[in-house]
Design an enzyme around this catalytic site. Structure first.
Site, short mmCIF file in Angstrom:
data_model
loop_
_atom_site.label_atom_id
_atom_site.label_comp_id
_atom_site.label_asym_id
_atom_site.label_seq_id
_atom_site.Cartn_x
_atom_site.Cartn_y
_atom_site.Cartn_z
N CYS A 1 0.95 -0.99 -0.06
CA CYS A 1 0.09 0.07 0.02
C CYS A 1 0.82 1.29 0.03
CB CYS A 1 -0.95 0.08 1.06
SG CYS A 1 -1.91 1.47 1.31
N CYS B 1 -0.71 4.33 2.41
CA CYS B 1 -0.61 4.36 3.80
C CYS B 1 0.01 3.00 4.27
CB CYS B 1 -1.86 4.49 4.29
SG CYS B 1 -3.50 3.71 3.63
N SER B 2 -0.88 1.89 4.78
CA SER B 2 -0.16 0.78 5.02
C SER B 2 -1.41 -0.21 5.26
CB SER B 2 0.17 0.58 6.39
OG SER B 2 1.22 1.49 6.22
N CYS B 3 -2.50 -0.30 4.00
CA CYS B 3 -3.34 -1.13 3.93
C CYS B 3 -3.02 -2.62 3.79
CB CYS B 3 -4.50 -0.82 2.90
SG CYS B 3 -5.08 0.96 2.90
#
Lengths: 225, 200
Positions: B104, B107-109
């Site tokens: 991602c 962000c950090s999905c």
């Protein structure tokens, strides 16, 4: 917004450090900021796009220095103020000072939370199942070259590039408006495949590719001359 | 305690979290039992073992595999594995021709319900920056030399869909049970930065 969160394709950040047998949390406050955020916000104060928008507004220099859960803390503090859930003084002192006013809703009960952690969440998806798709699988598209100052989920490295629709995932709310109080824009979201050479030039491996999920609003049909 | 320095962006993290916890509990805006359930869920219940079970079953049950690839969300929901960051799941199968990797960049999905909370490296700046541009370099750092002929296909999970890689079943695993197979499946092989090693 073209800020530091949009990292795809950047260089010079060094190797990837893998911590063997990494624990889920390193320090107790990490557990707590996760639990506070997930335990508070489902009461209906804000949506996931507003949270992401808030994180992206962290000063770039701080964003790069912050640990992951420090970004959660900065985000939650900002949301608490923006949504008038707590006052600045309350955030700083950790004490309840304001007795009237503000947006204070009943806490999320444990049963609701247990359900949310183990069952499908409608969130901002699967709306208007009859809404017509703008693009078809197999169609060639051009990712728009847009540089909005507001929240968006089309990263810079894709903009202006040619791709092919590989899958239609159905209808989701456009993050761009959902992050800023509306209006709601339900649109189809597709996986779109871009070749590595289209994105990075002829030196990229000719077989490689990137697939990314894009809303109708992020693309134009590719018109060949 | 409240002074200007206290508000410096990254200072006193621990105290600031404690302050928020105190005031939110005092006002009744969060429930202690809810917080405890959240921590217990992410620390003790969900994790890569969930994904490993899906992979092992897909390796041994062709009908299940077909379902998982066709309708990841529906299939995992039936198994009680949907939820926050796990409602819209797409499963991508590695083959002799295609190796999938997930990132991602914005962000950090990450598919929380299936793999648990993401490891620090997945959330790190270098991984998010490099995965879309230099996936082969990353594979090398994780000890995998990918043939030039294989398409390395990176999935940037920037919308609400979350991706799980179905790694290739390793050579030498023909006689293993589903449980034994699940024990072979690593978290990184389901993110796609690694593969499941052959059994000697």
């Amino acid at each position: 917004m073209n800020s530091i969160h949009d990292l795809g394709g950047m260089d010079n950040f060094g190797p990837i450090n893998v911590e063997p047998n990494e624990p889920v949390f390193h320090e107790d406050w990490e557990r707590k900021i996760l639990a506070l955020t997930l335990g508070l916000l489902p009461a209906g104060y804000c949506n996931i796009d507003e949270m992401r928008r808030t994180t992206e507004h962290i000063d770039p220099a701080i964003y790069l220095q912050a640990r992951y859960y420090q970004k959660w803390l900065l985000t939650l503090e900002s949301i608490l103020l923006e949504k008038d859930i707590l006052t600045q003084e309350e955030i700083e002192t950790g004490k309840s000072i304001r007795t009237e006013g503000g947006d204070n809703r009943p806490a999320v009960p444990v049963e609701m939370m247990q359900y949310a952690m183990a069952n499908p969440i409608p969130a901002n998806a699967e709306l208007d199942p009859d809404l017509k798709a703008k693009f078809q699988v197999g169609e060639e598209i051009l990712a728009k070259n847009i540089n909005p100052y507001h929240h968006t989920r089309i990263p810079r490295y894709i903009r202006g590039k040619r791709g092919v629709i590989v899958q239609d995932h159905g209808v989701f709310l456009l993050a761009d408006t959902n992050a800023h109080g509306g209006p709601e824009k339900p649109q189809h979201v597709y996986s779109v495949r871009f070749t590595a050479q289209e994105l990075w030039g002829d030196e990229a491996n000719p077989n490689d590719s990137v697939c990314i999920d894009l809303h109708d609003d992020y693309m134009d049909p590719l018109v060949s001359n | 305690m409240a002074n200007k320095n206290h508000r410096a962006p990254l200072s006193d993290t621990q105290l600031r979290v404690k302050a928020l916890e105190s005031v939110l509990l005092e006002k009744g805006l969060v429930d202690q039992a809810t917080m405890d359930a959240i921590i217990d869920n992410y620390e003790n219940k969900v994790g890569p073992h969930n994904g490993a079970r899906l992979v092992a079953r897909a390796w041994t049950d062709p009908e299940f595999k077909a379902q998982l690839l066709k309708d990841g969300s529906g299939t995992i929901a039936k198994l009680g594995l949907a939820g926050i960051e796990g409602t819209h799941i797409e499963v991508k199968e590695n083959t002799a021709d295609v190796h999938n990797m997930v990132v991602c960049t914005l962000c950090s999905c990450y598919p929380w319900t299936i793999l648990g909370l993401p490891p620090t490296w997945y959330k790190s700046t270098p991984y998010r920056a490099r995965a879309v541009r230099d996936p082969r370099g990353i594979l090398k750092e994780f000890g995998v030399e990918m043939s030039e002929d294989v398409e390395v296909r990176v999935w940037d999970s920037n919308a609400e869909l979350r991706y799980l890689v179905l790694p290739m079943r390793p050579e030498g695993s023909e006689n293993l049970t589903e449980d034994e197979l699940a024990a072979l499946v690593t978290r990184d092989s389901m993110i796609g930065t690694s593969v499941v090693d052959a059994i000697n």
